[in-house]
Motif scaffolding. Sequence first.
Motif, PDB file in Angstrom:
ATOM      1  N   HIS A 125     -70.294  41.505  45.715  1.00  0.00           N
ATOM      2  CA  HIS A 125     -70.369  40.041  45.656  1.00  0.00           C
ATOM      3  C   HIS A 125     -71.789  39.549  45.950  1.00  0.00           C
ATOM      4  CE1 HIS A 125     -66.115  39.699  45.193  1.00  0.00           C
ATOM      5  NE2 HIS A 125     -65.801  40.013  46.448  1.00  0.00           N
ATOM      6  N   LEU A 126     -72.608  40.401  46.552  1.00  0.00           N
ATOM      7  CA  LEU A 126     -73.969  39.997  46.918  1.00  0.00           C
ATOM      8  C   LEU A 126     -74.810  39.746  45.671  1.00  0.00           C
ATOM      9  CD1 LEU A 126     -74.636  42.590  49.759  1.00  0.00           C
ATOM     10  CD2 LEU A 126     -74.325  40.122  50.071  1.00  0.00           C
ATOM     11  N   PRO A 127     -75.824  38.892  45.772  1.00  0.00           N
ATOM     12  CA  PRO A 127     -76.734  38.698  44.637  1.00  0.00           C
ATOM     13  C   PRO A 127     -77.383  40.010  44.230  1.00  0.00           C
ATOM     14  CG  PRO A 127     -77.073  36.981  46.285  1.00  0.00           C
ATOM     15  CD  PRO A 127     -76.160  38.002  46.906  1.00  0.00           C
ATOM     16  N   VAL A 128     -77.631  40.169  42.946  1.00  0.00           N
ATOM     17  CA  VAL A 128     -78.270  41.386  42.445  1.00  0.00           C
ATOM     18  C   VAL A 128     -79.608  41.610  43.145  1.00  0.00           C
ATOM     19  CG1 VAL A 128     -79.363  42.416  40.406  1.00  0.00           C
ATOM     20  CG2 VAL A 128     -77.110  41.355  40.219  1.00  0.00           C
ATOM     21  N   ALA A 129     -80.371  40.546  43.353  1.00  0.00           N
ATOM     22  CA  ALA A 129     -81.681  40.675  43.995  1.00  0.00           C
ATOM     23  C   ALA A 129     -81.561  41.248  45.399  1.00  0.00           C
ATOM     24  CB  ALA A 129     -82.384  39.319  44.043  1.00  0.00           C
ATOM     25  N   VAL A 130     -80.496  40.908  46.106  1.00  0.00           N
ATOM     26  CA  VAL A 130     -80.291  41.421  47.463  1.00  0.00           C
ATOM     27  C   VAL A 130     -79.956  42.908  47.418  1.00  0.00           C
ATOM     28  CG1 VAL A 130     -78.843  41.269  49.525  1.00  0.00           C
ATOM     29  CG2 VAL A 130     -79.615  39.173  48.375  1.00  0.00           C
ATOM     30  N   LEU A 131     -79.091  43.304  46.487  1.00  0.00           N
ATOM     31  CA  LEU A 131     -78.747  44.724  46.355  1.00  0.00           C
ATOM     32  C   LEU A 131     -79.986  45.549  46.006  1.00  0.00           C
ATOM     33  CD1 LEU A 131     -75.357  44.449  44.429  1.00  0.00           C
ATOM     34  CD2 LEU A 131     -75.678  45.182  46.794  1.00  0.00           C
ATOM     35  N   LEU A 132     -80.776  45.058  45.060  1.00  0.00           N
ATOM     36  CA  LEU A 132     -81.990  45.772  44.669  1.00  0.00           C
ATOM     37  C   LEU A 132     -82.968  45.873  45.837  1.00  0.00           C
ATOM     38  CD1 LEU A 132     -82.605  44.264  41.111  1.00  0.00           C
ATOM     39  CD2 LEU A 132     -81.896  46.605  41.636  1.00  0.00           C
ATOM     40  N   ALA A 133     -83.096  44.803  46.609  1.00  0.00           N
ATOM     41  CA  ALA A 133     -84.025  44.804  47.738  1.00  0.00           C
ATOM     42  C   ALA A 133     -83.641  45.851  48.775  1.00  0.00           C
ATOM     43  CB  ALA A 133     -84.070  43.420  48.381  1.00  0.00           C
ATOM     44  N   MET A 134     -82.353  46.085  48.925  1.00  0.00           N
ATOM     45  CA  MET A 134     -81.906  47.092  49.898  1.00  0.00           C
ATOM     46  C   MET A 134     -82.062  48.509  49.361  1.00  0.00           C
ATOM     47  SD  MET A 134     -78.585  45.447  51.828  1.00  0.00           S
ATOM     48  CE  MET A 134     -77.636  45.033  50.367  1.00  0.00           C
ATOM     49  N   GLY A 135     -82.171  48.636  48.040  1.00  0.00           N
ATOM     50  CA  GLY A 135     -82.327  49.952  47.435  1.00  0.00           C
ATOM     51  C   GLY A 135     -81.167  50.386  46.573  1.00  0.00           C
ATOM     52  N   PHE A 136     -80.152  49.520  46.417  1.00  0.00           N
ATOM     53  CA  PHE A 136     -78.993  49.858  45.613  1.00  0.00           C
ATOM     54  C   PHE A 136     -79.249  49.579  44.133  1.00  0.00           C
ATOM     55  CE2 PHE A 136     -77.056  48.863  49.781  1.00  0.00           C
ATOM     56  CZ  PHE A 136     -76.439  50.088  50.010  1.00  0.00           C
ATOM     57  N   ILE A 137     -78.408  50.162  43.294  1.00  0.00           N
ATOM     58  CA  ILE A 137     -78.478  49.957  41.853  1.00  0.00           C
ATOM     59  C   ILE A 137     -77.185  49.264  41.434  1.00  0.00           C
ATOM     60  CG2 ILE A 137     -78.639  51.084  39.612  1.00  0.00           C
ATOM     61  CD1 ILE A 137     -80.083  53.378  41.079  1.00  0.00           C
ATOM     62  N   PRO A 138     -77.237  47.990  41.091  1.00  0.00           N
ATOM     63  CA  PRO A 138     -76.003  47.264  40.771  1.00  0.00           C
ATOM     64  C   PRO A 138     -75.225  47.841  39.596  1.00  0.00           C
ATOM     65  CG  PRO A 138     -77.801  45.739  41.202  1.00  0.00           C
ATOM     66  CD  PRO A 138     -78.407  47.111  41.130  1.00  0.00           C
ATOM     67  N   ASP A 139     -75.928  48.329  38.556  1.00  0.00           N
ATOM     68  CA  ASP A 139     -75.243  48.869  37.381  1.00  0.00           C
ATOM     69  C   ASP A 139     -75.571  50.345  37.242  1.00  0.00           C
ATOM     70  OD1 ASP A 139     -74.011  49.420  35.024  1.00  0.00           O
ATOM     71  OD2 ASP A 139     -75.198  48.058  33.784  1.00  0.00           O
ATOM     72  N   TYR A 140     -74.723  51.198  37.796  1.00  0.00           N
ATOM     73  CA  TYR A 140     -74.957  52.640  37.743  1.00  0.00           C
ATOM     74  C   TYR A 140     -74.291  53.276  36.523  1.00  0.00           C
ATOM     75  CZ  TYR A 140     -70.443  52.152  40.043  1.00  0.00           C
ATOM     76  OH  TYR A 140     -69.165  51.777  40.363  1.00  0.00           O
ATOM     77  N   SER A 141     -73.775  52.444  35.602  1.00  0.00           N
ATOM     78  CA  SER A 141     -73.169  52.986  34.388  1.00  0.00           C
ATOM     79  C   SER A 141     -74.219  53.317  33.338  1.00  0.00           C
ATOM     80  CB  SER A 141     -72.169  51.983  33.799  1.00  0.00           C
ATOM     81  OG  SER A 141     -72.828  50.791  33.364  1.00  0.00           O
ATOM     82  N   ARG A 142     -75.435  52.831  33.539  1.00  0.00           N
ATOM     83  CA  ARG A 142     -76.505  53.075  32.581  1.00  0.00           C
ATOM     84  C   ARG A 142     -77.457  54.147  33.116  1.00  0.00           C
ATOM     85  NH1 ARG A 142     -79.236  47.621  30.666  1.00  0.00           N
ATOM     86  NH2 ARG A 142     -79.957  49.071  29.083  1.00  0.00           N
TER      87      ARG A 142
END
Length: 233
Positions: A125-142
């Motif tokens: 549910h977090l903004p994509v920018a927040v996930l990226l800033a933490m180091g996560f990859i929102p779309d790991y299907s690509r």
Amino acid sequence: MSADMLTAVIAVPADRTKPIDFERGRRMVEETPDAEAFRFDDPESQLEELVEDFDPDVHLDADGEPAPEVLKSVGRRIIDKLEKTLDSSETNTIDVAGYRLYLSGGLSSGDSPTDAAGAIWHAHHLPVAVLLAMGFIPDYSRPLSRTNGNPGRVTDTDIVDAIALGLGTKPEWSGADELEWIANAIGSVRPHPGDWDPAEYHVEFTEQHGFDPVNDNFLIGYVSQYDNQEGGD
């Protein structure tokens, strides 16, 4: 009622050496009180799980969107739970195709199979920018791309994107000039096509990938004629 197997997943690049920056995520949540940036399909029902004593008349505005202070509080809570979850025995990790996947799940009749699975689902549910800033990859299907991980890393996917953009955004192609910059782009991730004798390039490709491209129904159409003269068909 029958039970279904449910799985929750969140990913980082497998070669990431830095720890996940949860504190940076918390700071960004404070700076991103925009309801549109958070990914709630149905804020009222989804916030019931995240806000203690949830009351739509208090926690939602006239348009049914969460108030900025509610979003900040929810964002911090999501990150706090995620940090504990990824370090818990309810979460496992596996490296696949350049990603490190954090997984939790199990049999469920409709509710979350584990607290960890719920925490991971809520993280999306977090903004994509927040996930990226933490180091996560929102779309790991690509396929993993440098824009999702290490900014200094270039992958095959990036080069295909670059070539597609380079050709697609030019009103006219100029033949040999196009071949040169395409070869240079490919040289960022593969042996440079212009630095080898054609036969040697074929041998290098075969050794690197573990199969002869003339035996591949797709690639054979892209192998130059010399192969048919020197040991191909």
